[in-house]
Scaffold this active site. Structure first.
Site: not given
Ligand code: TA6
Length: 288
Positions: A165, A264
């Site tokens: 991520h 990502e």
């Molecule tokens: O990768 C995108 C995502 O899945 C979004 O939907 C957003 O919520 C982000 O990740 C961050 O997630 P987190 O659980 O780290 O707040």
């Protein structure tokens, strides 16, 4: 007492004020900080250049919750836990909020190699009842390379989803555009399938799963161009929470969204990747 312990010529093991174990790397090519909590790359940049990885100035670095910024490891699921895993499980899995083991670190001509691992335990079995060994190889050189290998050490097939991520650091949204994402994507904000036409500008909140990306996604950021090379993925996720989203996050400054963009390497298909007993599968990304 905080003690910094040199591990190699270029690597120091340290603890921050909260006691979080860190690796601090500064070799001839680049600098990088890695948290053993989450097996999490926090920062990375080539010497004398604008950093490539963004870390929130409000990130909690005390092990109480996943770290906002850097490269969180979403594993063994992405987003909410799928039905096969069950309800009441943490978003994006547990690998990003557990302590990893440092197995080795070594300096080479092309950079410093860090090898981390995570095995199933009582704690992981409570979240996901599988035997596994997860390995993370991080190469800190002119490029930052991550290989996340899932090995099935159990006796039944294992199904997983994942994402590296990556929070990229950018100058300002007005100077950002992304190419190489391919056309079809799932817009998670509307729940609808859509198609990308041309470069993607950064003008609003976005949360998209690109399902047929090119191997190299390029992020133009003013004068510079950041490349994200993915391997063994089925999709590339692009996320920016924008103003409203940032305001709702305790661990992101209100204007934090202006200097980050997540791109990502991910495995997001419902079917996941099936890993047979004694087999392994690797998901990778290179940032340059
Ligand atoms: O990768 C995108 C995502 O899945 C979004 O939907 C957003 O919520 C982000 O990740 C961050 O997630 P987190 O659980 O780290 O707040």
């Amino acid at each position: 007492m905080l003690t910094d312990r040199p591990l190699t010529r270029y690597v120091t093991q340290a603890k921050n004020e909260a006691g979080l174990p860190l690796l601090k790397i500064s070799n001839e090519l680049a600098h990088c900080e890695i948290s053993l909590f989450g097996g999490h790359v926090l920062t990375y940049g080539r010497h004398g250049e604008t950093p490539l990885i963004w870390l929130s100035d409000k990130a909690l670095l005390d092990g109480s919750k996943p770290i906002r910024g850097g490269i969180p490891l979403c594993w063994p699921w992405f987003g909410p836990a799928p039905a096969r895993v069950g309800s009441g499980k943490p978003s994006h899995g547990f690998a990003r909020s557990i302590l990893w083991t440092l197995d080795g670190v070594s300096d080479h001509e092309d950079g410093t190699l860090v090898h981390l691992s995570l095995r199933d335990s009582h704690a992981t079995r409570a979240q996901w009842d599988h035997a596994f060994e997860l390995e993370l190889d991080i190469l800190v050189g002119r490029e930052l390379s991550l290989v996340l290998t899932t090995r099935n050490t159990g006796e039944t097939p294992l199904v997983y989803n994942a994402a590296l991520h990556t929070y990229l650091q950018v100058g300002a949204p007005e100077q950002v555009s992304v190419i190489g994402l391919g056309e079809p994507y799932l817009d998670k904000l509307t729940g609808e399938a859509a198609r990308q036409q041309g470069p993607l500008p950064l003008t609003a909140a976005m949360d998209r799963i690109y399902q047929a990306p090119e191997a190299v996604v390029k992020v133009r950021d003013g004068d510079r161009c950041i490349e994200v090379v993915s391997g063994n993925h089925d999709s590339v996720v692009v996320w920016n929470p924008w103003q409203e989203g940032a305001a709702g996050m305790a661990d992101m400054s209100d204007d934090g969204y202006r200097t980050m963009l997540c791109v990502e390497a991910a495995i997001t298909a419902d079917a996941g990747v099936i890993v047979a007993p004694d087999e392994e599968h690797s998901l990778s990304t290179v940032i340059l």
